[in-house]
Design a protein around this motif. Structure first.
Motif, mmCIF file in Angstrom:
data_model
loop_
_atom_site.group_PDB
_atom_site.id
_atom_site.type_symbol
_atom_site.label_atom_id
_atom_site.label_comp_id
_atom_site.label_asym_id
_atom_site.label_seq_id
_atom_site.Cartn_x
_atom_site.Cartn_y
_atom_site.Cartn_z
ATOM 1 N N ALA A 154 -10.032 0.493 1.617
ATOM 2 C CA ALA A 154 -9.099 1.327 2.381
ATOM 3 C C ALA A 154 -9.020 2.721 1.761
ATOM 4 O O ALA A 154 -8.083 3.033 1.022
ATOM 5 N N PRO A 155 -9.970 3.581 2.040
ATOM 6 C CA PRO A 155 -9.956 4.932 1.467
ATOM 7 C C PRO A 155 -8.643 5.660 1.783
ATOM 8 O O PRO A 155 -8.135 5.588 2.903
ATOM 9 N N GLY A 156 -8.092 6.330 0.769
ATOM 10 C CA GLY A 156 -6.849 7.059 0.951
ATOM 11 C C GLY A 156 -5.603 6.206 0.830
ATOM 12 O O GLY A 156 -4.490 6.722 0.938
ATOM 13 N N LYS A 157 -5.775 4.903 0.609
ATOM 14 C CA LYS A 157 -4.648 3.987 0.406
ATOM 15 C C LYS A 157 -4.685 3.465 -1.033
ATOM 16 O O LYS A 157 -5.758 3.166 -1.572
ATOM 17 N N SER A 214 0.828 -1.204 0.000
ATOM 18 C CA SER A 214 0.000 0.000 0.000
ATOM 19 C C SER A 214 0.861 1.251 0.000
ATOM 20 O O SER A 214 2.016 1.234 0.443
ATOM 21 N N ARG A 215 0.277 2.334 -0.492
ATOM 22 C CA ARG A 215 0.906 3.641 -0.449
ATOM 23 C C ARG A 215 -0.166 4.673 -0.074
ATOM 24 O O ARG A 215 -1.344 4.503 -0.399
ATOM 25 N N ASP A 216 0.287 5.737 0.579
ATOM 26 C CA ASP A 216 -0.646 6.770 1.022
ATOM 27 C C ASP A 216 -0.886 7.801 -0.063
ATOM 28 O O ASP A 216 -0.007 8.100 -0.879
ATOM 29 N N ALA A 217 -2.104 8.400 -0.020
ATOM 30 C CA ALA A 217 -2.400 9.534 -0.890
ATOM 31 C C ALA A 217 -1.492 10.711 -0.488
ATOM 32 O O ALA A 217 -1.118 10.829 0.681
ATOM 33 N N PRO A 218 -1.094 11.570 -1.443
ATOM 34 C CA PRO A 218 -1.421 11.494 -2.874
ATOM 35 C C PRO A 218 -0.559 10.458 -3.589
ATOM 36 O O PRO A 218 0.636 10.357 -3.330
ATOM 37 N N TYR A 219 -1.181 9.697 -4.458
ATOM 38 C CA TYR A 219 -0.464 8.633 -5.172
ATOM 39 C C TYR A 219 -1.203 8.386 -6.472
ATOM 40 O O TYR A 219 -2.442 8.404 -6.524
#
Length: 561
Positions: free
Chosen positions: A246-249, A233-238
Motif C-alpha cells: 500500500a504505497p503512501g500508507k 493504517s495512516r496516510d503520508a506524511p507519517y
C-alpha cells in the motif's frame, strides 16, 4: 522436591521516544524489575526486554520543530531513557527500538499473515485534513469545544472537563493543533484489522486467568457492544513503516509498538544463541508476561492477542495492569512541582528509596498509588534506616571490636532463625502475585523482631560482664544473620543495597534459598552505612527544581497517533 525452572519472557510497555521518563512511568518499570529480579533469585530463566516506541506523528512533528531528523530525535531520547532506567537499577536484558530491522520484519510478517487469512479489510473513510500542513490529522492534533459541555481547547477524541468521548467531526469550532487553521474533511482509503472475527477466541482467552478481574470485567463492556474493526493504517506524511502492498500508507504506531516486544527479543536471541520460535510458537511451554498501565489495556488485551493468534503466534500468559501515580493526593502538576522527571529525582535523592516506597504501595490490582512526599521521608527513614540496616549497625561493631570480625560458630537462637526462614515462602508468594506491599509489611515485621531480639539480649550490657564474651559473639552473630535474611528478601527491591550488604558480609550473592544455611565462623568487613536518612530539604529542592519547567506528560505506553 525441587520444581523445574520456568522460562519467562517479561516486558514493560514501551516508553514513547519524544519526551523524558518521569516518576509516573517509573511505577511500571520498578514494578516489573522487582518481579523479574525475584524470579531470577528463585532460579528461573527470565529475559526482560523493552524498547523505545519510536514511531508516530508526534515524533515526526517534534523532530521538525527542532530541525533534526526523526532518527536523530529517537537516538537522543533513547540514550536518555536508558540512562534514567539504569540509574534506577532497572535491569533490562535487552533494550531496543521499534525503529529497527527486526520490528519492520515482524510487522510485515504479521500483517501479511493476517491479510492472507482474510483478517484485513479496506474501506474509504472521511477524516480531518489540515489544508495548510497538507496532512491528515490524528485525533489528538485537533482541538475545539466539547460537543457535550462546551469546554474549550479539548482534544478531538475526548473531553478532559466532562469525560465525554466523541469523533473529531463532533467538535465545535475545531482547529488544527499544527497550523491553527480549520480542518476540512477528506476521503481516504484505510486498512482495518477485523477484530470481530476473533470474538470467540478473545472471550475464551480473557477468561483463562490471564487477566486481573477488574480488567476482565471492563473488557466485557467491549464484548457487549461488539468488537469493531481497528484502523491500522495512516496516510503520508507519517513517521513509521510503510505498508508493503500500500504505497503512501503506513502502519499505525499501535500496530508495530507491541510487535516491538518480539523485535527486541529477536535481537536478544541473535546475540545469545536462543531460538525465537521456542518462545513464540502457539505450543510454547514458556511464559509471556506483559506489565502495562491500565490506560492501554484495550490494546494489550484485545488487539494484541488477536493479532498474535491470527498470525500463528502464542498469546500472552498474563497481562498485569497497574494504576496511575498521584503525588500528594493529586494529579502530577508542573505548577506545584510534582510533575517530577526521573532525572530531577536522581539529582536530589537515592533511587532505591523510590523503589522501596513504590513497592510498599503496590498491590496486584489496578488502583492508583499515591506518592506522599512527607510519608516518603518518614517511611524511608523509619523502615530502611531505623529498622533494616540498623540491625547490622548494632551488631557489627561488637564482632570487630572483640572478635576481629569473625562470626561465632553457632547461633544464639536457632528457633528464631527458623522462623525467619519459614517466612520466606509467604514472602515469595507475595512477590509472585505482585503483592509487594504485603511482602514489605512481612519483611519489616521481621526487622522489628530482629531489633527486638537485640534489645532483649543487650550485647552492650553483656560486653561489660565477665564471662559473657562468647555470648556477645553468638548474640551478634544471630543479629547479623537475621539481617542477612532480611536483605535477601529485600534484594528484588533494593539491589544495590543488597550488593553492598553482600560485600559487608563477605558472602556469595544472595539468592532466595541461600539463607537456609546461616553464616557461621566466617569474617565480615567493618560496617559502613548502607542507608542514610532522607533530608526533607532535598525533597523540597527536587520539588522546586520541577516547578513550571517541564514538558507535558507523555503516556508510558506511547501516546501516539
Amino acid at each position: 522436591m525441587t520444581q523445574p525452572a520456568r522460562q519467562i519472557l517479561v516486558t514493560s510497555a514501551l516508553p514513547y521516544a519524544n519526551g523524558p521518563i518521569h516518576l509516573g512511568h517509573l511505577v511500571e518499570y520498578i514494578q516489573t524489575d522487582i518481579w523479574v529480579r525475584f524470579q531470577k533469585m528463585r532460579g528461573h530463566e527470565v529475559i526482560y526486554v523493552c524498547a523505545d516506541d519510536a514511531h508516530g506523528t508526534p515524533i515526526m512533528l517534534k523532530a521538525q520543530s527542532e530541525g533534526i531528523t526523526p532518527e536523530e530525535l529517537i537516538e537522543t531520547i533513547g540514550r536518555e531513557h536508558r540512562a534514567d532506567f539504569s540509574e534506577f537499577f532497572i535491569e533490562f536484558d535487552h533494550y531496543h527500538s521499534t525503529h529497527s530491522d527486526e520490528n519492520r520484519q515482524f510487522a510485515t510478517l504479521i500483517y501479511g499473515r493476517l491479510r492472507d487469512a482474510g483478517h484485513i479489510a479496506r474501506r474509504t473513510i472521511r477524516q480531518a485534513y489540515d489544508p495548510k500542513a497538507e496532512m491528515f490529522l490524528p485525533d489528538r492534533f485537533i482541538k475545539g469545544e466539547c460537543p457535550r459541555c462546551g469546554a474549550k481547547d479539548q482534544y478531538g477524541d475526548s473531553c478532559e472537563a466532562c469525560g465525554a468521548t466523541y469523533s473529531p467531526t463532533d467538535l465545535k469550532n475545531p482547529v488544527s493543533a499544527i497550523s491553527g487553521v480549520t480542518p476540512i474533511e477528506k476521503d481516504s482509503e484505510h486498512y482495518f484489522f477485523t477484530l470481530g472475527q476473533f470474538a470467540d477466541m478473545l472471550s475464551a482467552w480473557t477468561r483463562s486467568g490471564s487477566l486481573q478481574p477488574e480488567i476482565r470485567n471492563k473488557l466485557q463492556e467491549w464484548f457487549d457492544c461488539g468488537l469493531n474493526d481497528w484502523d491500522i493504517s495512516r496516510d503520508a506524511p507519517y513517521w513509521g513503516f510503510e505498508i508493503p502492498d500500500a504505497p503512501g500508507k503506513y502502519f499505525y504506531v499501535w500496530l508495530d509498538a507491541p510487535i516491538g516486544y518480539m523485535a527486541s527479543f529477536q535481537h536478544y536471541c541473535a546475540k545469545h544463541g536462543l531460538n525465537f520460535d521456542d518462545w513464540w510458537q502457539p505450543d510454547s511451554q514458556t511464559e509471556l508476561h506483559h506489565f502495562i498501565g491500565k490506560d492501554i489495556a484495550y490494546f494489550h488485551t484485545l488487539f494484541w492477542p488477536a493479532m498474535l493468534h491470527g498470525a500463528g503466534f502464542r498469546t500472552p500468559s498474563a497481562v498485569h495492569c497497574h494504576g496511575f501515580l498521584t503525588v500528594n493526593g493529586q494529579k502530577m502538576s508542573k505548577s506545584r512541582g510534582t510533575f517530577i522527571k526521573a532525572r530531577a529525582y536522581l539529582e536530589h535523592l537515592h533511587p532505591e528509596y523510590l523503589r522501596y516506597y513504590f513497592a510498599a504501595k503496590l498491590g496486584p490490582g489496578v488502583d492508583d498509588i499515591d506518592l506522599s512526599l512527607d510519608d516518603f521521608i518518614a517511611r524511608v527513614n523509619s523502615d530502611l534506616v531505623g529498622k533494616a540496616v540498623n540491625i547490622a549497625s548494632r551488631c557489627a561493631g561488637f564482632i570487630h571490636k572483640s572478635f576481629a570480625g569473625q562470626l561465632a560458630e553457632s547461633l544464639d537462637d536457632e528457633a528464631l532463625y527458623a522462623q525467619f526462614i519459614d517466612a520466606g515462602e509467604r514472602i515469595s508468594s507475595h512477590y509472585e502475585n505482585r503483592e509487594y506491599a504485603q511482602a514489605v509489611r512481612e519483611i519489616m515485621s521481621l526487622a522489628d523482631a530482629a531489633n527486638q531480639y537485640v534489645d532483649e539480649q543487650k550485647p552492650w550490657v553483656l560486653a561489660k560482664q565477665d564471662g559473657q564474651q562468647q555470648r556477645v559473639q553468638t548474640v551478634c552473630t544471630q543479629g547479623i544473620n537475621l539481617f542477612r535474611v532480611i536483605m535477601t528478601y529485600l534484594k528484588p527491591i533494593l539491589p544495590q543495597m543488597a550488593t553492598q550488604a553482600e560485600q559487608f558480609l563477605q558472602c556469595e550473592p544472595l539468592i532466595w534459598d541461600s539463607v537456609r544455611q546461616p553464616l557461621l565462623g566466617s569474617n565480615i568487613h567493618p560496617y559502613q552505612p548502607l542507608a542514610t536518612r532522607v533530608d526533607p530539604a532535598a525533597v523540597q529542592a527536587m520539588v522546586e527544581a520541577s516547578r513550571d519547567n517541564l514538558a507535558p506528560s507523555q503516556s508510558a505506553s506511547g501516546d501516539a497517533s
